[in-house]
Scaffold this motif. Structure first.
Motif, PDB file in Angstrom:
ATOM      1  N   PHE A  68       0.816  -1.207   0.000  1.00 50.19           N
ATOM      2  CA  PHE A  68       0.000   0.000   0.000  1.00 50.19           C
ATOM      3  C   PHE A  68       0.855   1.265   0.000  1.00 50.19           C
ATOM      4  N   LEU A  69       2.008   1.214   0.650  1.00 45.95           N
ATOM      5  CA  LEU A  69       2.809   2.413   0.871  1.00 45.95           C
ATOM      6  C   LEU A  69       3.803   2.641  -0.263  1.00 45.95           C
ATOM      7  N   PRO A  70       4.106   3.900  -0.571  1.00 50.70           N
ATOM      8  CA  PRO A  70       5.201   4.157  -1.522  1.00 50.70           C
ATOM      9  C   PRO A  70       6.542   3.791  -0.903  1.00 50.70           C
ATOM     10  N   GLY A  71       7.523   3.550  -1.756  1.00 53.84           N
ATOM     11  CA  GLY A  71       8.850   3.211  -1.267  1.00 53.84           C
ATOM     12  C   GLY A  71       9.237   1.785  -1.622  1.00 53.84           C
ATOM     13  N   PRO A  72      10.435   1.367  -1.204  1.00 52.70           N
ATOM     14  CA  PRO A  72      10.924   0.012  -1.506  1.00 52.70           C
ATOM     15  C   PRO A  72      10.233  -1.027  -0.635  1.00 52.70           C
ATOM     16  N   ALA A  73       9.331  -1.794  -1.237  1.00 54.42           N
ATOM     17  CA  ALA A  73       8.485  -2.710  -0.457  1.00 54.42           C
ATOM     18  C   ALA A  73       9.300  -3.736   0.318  1.00 54.42           C
ATOM     19  N   SER A  74      10.347  -4.278  -0.305  1.00 55.17           N
ATOM     20  CA  SER A  74      11.102  -5.326   0.386  1.00 55.17           C
ATOM     21  C   SER A  74      11.860  -4.761   1.585  1.00 55.17           C
ATOM     22  N   SER A  75      12.408  -3.555   1.464  1.00 54.46           N
ATOM     23  CA  SER A  75      13.105  -2.946   2.595  1.00 54.46           C
ATOM     24  C   SER A  75      12.131  -2.582   3.701  1.00 54.46           C
ATOM     25  N   GLN A  76      10.944  -2.087   3.338  1.00 50.78           N
ATOM     26  CA  GLN A  76       9.929  -1.797   4.345  1.00 50.78           C
ATOM     27  C   GLN A  76       9.484  -3.074   5.046  1.00 50.78           C
ATOM     28  N   LEU A  77       9.324  -4.143   4.272  1.00 49.06           N
ATOM     29  CA  LEU A  77       8.948  -5.419   4.859  1.00 49.06           C
ATOM     30  C   LEU A  77      10.020  -5.904   5.824  1.00 49.06           C
ATOM     31  N   GLY A  78      11.281  -5.768   5.432  1.00 44.46           N
ATOM     32  CA  GLY A  78      12.360  -6.156   6.321  1.00 44.46           C
ATOM     33  C   GLY A  78      12.359  -5.355   7.609  1.00 44.46           C
ATOM     34  N   GLY A  90      15.348  -3.299  16.518  1.00 52.77           N
ATOM     35  CA  GLY A  90      15.399  -4.443  15.611  1.00 52.77           C
ATOM     36  C   GLY A  90      15.043  -4.058  14.191  1.00 52.77           C
ATOM     37  N   GLY A  91      14.103  -3.101  14.032  1.00 54.00           N
ATOM     38  CA  GLY A  91      13.764  -2.623  12.696  1.00 54.00           C
ATOM     39  C   GLY A  91      14.958  -1.975  12.014  1.00 54.00           C
ATOM     40  N   PHE A  92      15.655  -1.119  12.740  1.00 52.01           N
ATOM     41  CA  PHE A  92      16.830  -0.480  12.149  1.00 52.01           C
ATOM     42  C   PHE A  92      17.960  -1.486  11.919  1.00 52.01           C
ATOM     43  N   ALA A  93      18.070  -2.478  12.812  1.00 55.01           N
ATOM     44  CA  ALA A  93      19.081  -3.517  12.609  1.00 55.01           C
ATOM     45  C   ALA A  93      18.786  -4.318  11.351  1.00 55.01           C
ATOM     46  N   ALA A  94      17.503  -4.637  11.116  1.00 62.29           N
ATOM     47  CA  ALA A  94      17.120  -5.361   9.900  1.00 62.29           C
ATOM     48  C   ALA A  94      17.418  -4.529   8.656  1.00 62.29           C
ATOM     49  N   TRP A  95      17.079  -3.248   8.695  1.00 64.00           N
ATOM     50  CA  TRP A  95      17.350  -2.379   7.551  1.00 64.00           C
ATOM     51  C   TRP A  95      18.845  -2.294   7.282  1.00 64.00           C
ATOM     52  N   LEU A  96      19.635  -2.128   8.330  1.00 62.90           N
ATOM     53  CA  LEU A  96      21.081  -2.003   8.166  1.00 62.90           C
ATOM     54  C   LEU A  96      21.678  -3.291   7.613  1.00 62.90           C
ATOM     55  N   GLY A  97      21.281  -4.430   8.179  1.00 67.62           N
ATOM     56  CA  GLY A  97      21.842  -5.694   7.726  1.00 67.62           C
ATOM     57  C   GLY A  97      21.496  -6.005   6.287  1.00 67.62           C
ATOM     58  N   PHE A  98      20.270  -5.680   5.880  1.00 72.44           N
ATOM     59  CA  PHE A  98      19.837  -5.986   4.522  1.00 72.44           C
ATOM     60  C   PHE A  98      20.408  -5.002   3.503  1.00 72.44           C
ATOM     61  N   THR A  99      20.657  -3.773   3.918  1.00 72.01           N
ATOM     62  CA  THR A  99      21.057  -2.709   2.999  1.00 72.01           C
ATOM     63  C   THR A  99      22.568  -2.577   2.853  1.00 72.01           C
ATOM     64  N   LEU A 100      23.293  -2.757   3.944  1.00 69.80           N
ATOM     65  CA  LEU A 100      24.711  -2.419   3.957  1.00 69.80           C
ATOM     66  C   LEU A 100      25.563  -3.206   2.961  1.00 69.80           C
ATOM     67  N   PRO A 101      25.378  -4.531   2.801  1.00 70.31           N
ATOM     68  CA  PRO A 101      26.274  -5.246   1.871  1.00 70.31           C
ATOM     69  C   PRO A 101      26.261  -4.698   0.451  1.00 70.31           C
ATOM     70  N   SER A 102      25.078  -4.486  -0.120  1.00 66.20           N
ATOM     71  CA  SER A 102      25.035  -3.984  -1.494  1.00 66.20           C
ATOM     72  C   SER A 102      25.474  -2.531  -1.561  1.00 66.20           C
ATOM     73  N   ALA A 103      25.172  -1.741  -0.525  1.00 62.75           N
ATOM     74  CA  ALA A 103      25.599  -0.342  -0.529  1.00 62.75           C
ATOM     75  C   ALA A 103      27.118  -0.236  -0.532  1.00 62.75           C
ATOM     76  N   VAL A 104      27.768  -1.027   0.298  1.00 62.02           N
ATOM     77  CA  VAL A 104      29.236  -1.001   0.346  1.00 62.02           C
ATOM     78  C   VAL A 104      29.823  -1.452  -0.990  1.00 62.02           C
ATOM     79  N   ALA A 105      29.264  -2.518  -1.569  1.00 62.77           N
ATOM     80  CA  ALA A 105      29.767  -3.012  -2.854  1.00 62.77           C
ATOM     81  C   ALA A 105      29.647  -1.950  -3.943  1.00 62.77           C
ATOM     82  N   LEU A 106      28.551  -1.217  -3.957  1.00 62.61           N
ATOM     83  CA  LEU A 106      28.347  -0.208  -5.003  1.00 62.61           C
ATOM     84  C   LEU A 106      29.216   1.019  -4.780  1.00 62.61           C
ATOM     85  N   VAL A 107      29.494   1.354  -3.536  1.00 67.33           N
ATOM     86  CA  VAL A 107      30.425   2.457  -3.276  1.00 67.33           C
ATOM     87  C   VAL A 107      31.827   2.073  -3.737  1.00 67.33           C
TER      88      VAL A 107
END
Length: 413
Positions: A68-78, A90-107
């Protein structure tokens, strides 16, 4: 079916720590290839089937809310899954764990560390796309069994699939969800399941939720005005990425034209660099929104590098998290009403249809090109469903299998 041990989702327990959540999502951040639809499948396999953190009904409710909400559905679900397990931290920990690997690789890619070249034609990358077919197929079948148990909801799912395939855009997806909810409200009041277990949101009460929604609107309107008034380049960057994250429905691929319009016309980044970064984003696991980290790092003028990456990554994710925190305090009350449960039953059936349509395109059409591809996808499905193999092992199997198939084909030519 409800899990008895999860009578109150998110209730405090020594076992339910933010560190546990961080590690679980970091594993998925390293192995979840295939885009947002596949991510939902990975989450379901990991947290509903394997870890049994929550019931199928609760998971379906969360998926419906994120759709229903705008934004990245999978990250919101996580974020919701992490929050239901270990509170706000725990919500922020889930976001960080799911996001950080690809973010670091792309940087690192933006700094020129990667030497992959044309990543689109790497055999192992094609194998990851094949595994995504099996992951989404598993999610569709499992969710269909519990969310479409009768002919009415199966029909809603089929209609949603047809609509999303006929209108392959965010509007088709939104139309399917709204239509499923309306049909459920009208036709399914006697068949809606009882509301699933409540979410423990900690100190995020109604006042904090309203404050979060107000902050979302204030930043959306105020950041561009402040950037134009001050002339600060970092504020202009923040406003552009925040606007892109706030106005997108339908997942990571939909945000790309918004980002392109935000960064290339002003000359912040060249079109060639934009396309190179997008190609690299397809080769890494995790959410596609982390493409913002590449753009921030690759900017022609400061803030760029790590500072630009952090700024742009926070800006593009902030609106979706503010919306989520704003809606969650009211979600239990809303979904507890019988009419809303009936509407949610229709929405959940529509989500199954959307996932089924996505299984065909883009997941199947972008991965299965030969009989060998189909056999590899079938083997991955066998490992996931019948052998209960952890998804990260299946990912490795798919990558090595595709590389072996490619090598065998080259040896015959």
């Amino acid at each position: 079916m409800r899990n008895d041990e999860n009578d109150t989702i998110g209730s405090s327990s020594p076992r339910r720590s933010a560190l546990e959540t961080l590690l679980a999502f970091a594993q998925l951040g390293l192995t979840s290839f295939g885009g947002p639809i596949a991510h939902i499948g990975y989450f379901r396999a990991e947290f509903v089937e394997r870890r049994k953190w929550l019931s199928e009904a609760a998971f379906a409710d969360f998926v419906a809310l994120c759709q229903f909400l705008p934004g990245p559905a999978s990250s919101q679900l996580g974020f919701i899954l992490g929050m239901s397990r270990a509170g706000l931290l725990g919500g922020f920990a889930a976001w960080l764990g799911f996001t950080l690997p690809s973010a670091v690789a792309l940087v690192l890619f933006a700094y020129g560390v990667s030497q992959l070249g044309d990543v689109a034609h790497l055999p192992w990358l094609h194998g990851l796309a094949i595994v995504a077919v099996a992951v989404v197929a598993q999610a569709v079948w499992g969710m269909a069994q519990s969310l479409c148990p009768d002919r009415e909801r199966a029909t809603i799912a089929l209609a949603a699939m047809i609509l999303t395939l006929a209108l392959p855009s965010a509007m088709g997806q939104i139309g399917a969800i709204v239509g499923g909810g309306l049909i459920g409200w009208l036709l399914l009041p006697q068949r809606a399941a009882p509301a699933s277990s409540p979410i423990s949101t900690g100190f995020i009460g109604p006042r904090a939720g309203l404050a979060s929604l107000a902050l979302f609107v204030i930043v959306l309107i105020g950041a561009p005005i402040l950037a134009a008034t001050t002339g600060a380049h970092w504020l202009a960057l923040f406003a552009a990425f925040y606007r892109s994250g706030a106005l997108v429905f339908g997942g990571g691929h939909v945000v790309l034209p918004l980002l392109q319009q935000a960064v290339t016309p002003p000359g912040w980044i060249g079109p060639d660099a934009f396309l190179a970064g997008y190609a690299a984003a397809q080769a890494v696991p995790g959410p596609l929104f982390t493409f913002a980290a590449f753009l921030g790092a690759a900017m022609r003028e400061p803030p760029n590098g790590w500072e630009g990456a952090i700024l742009c990554l926070v800006a593009i994710y902030l609106p979706s998290l503010l919306l989520l925190l704003g809606v969650l305090p009211f979600w239990d009350a809303v979904r507890g009403r019988s009419a809303m449960r009936a509407a949610l039953a229709g929405v959940n059936a529509a989500v199954v249809g959307i996932l089924t349509g996505a299984l065909y395109t883009p997941v199947w059409t972008s991965a299965i090109f030969s009989a060998a591809d189909f056999c590899l996808a079938a083997a991955a499905y066998l490992l996931l469903v019948f052998w209960r193999t952890p998804p990260w092992i299946v990912v490795l199997f798919g990558a090595l299998g595709a590389a072996a198939i490619d090598a065998f084909g080259r040896s015959l030519t």
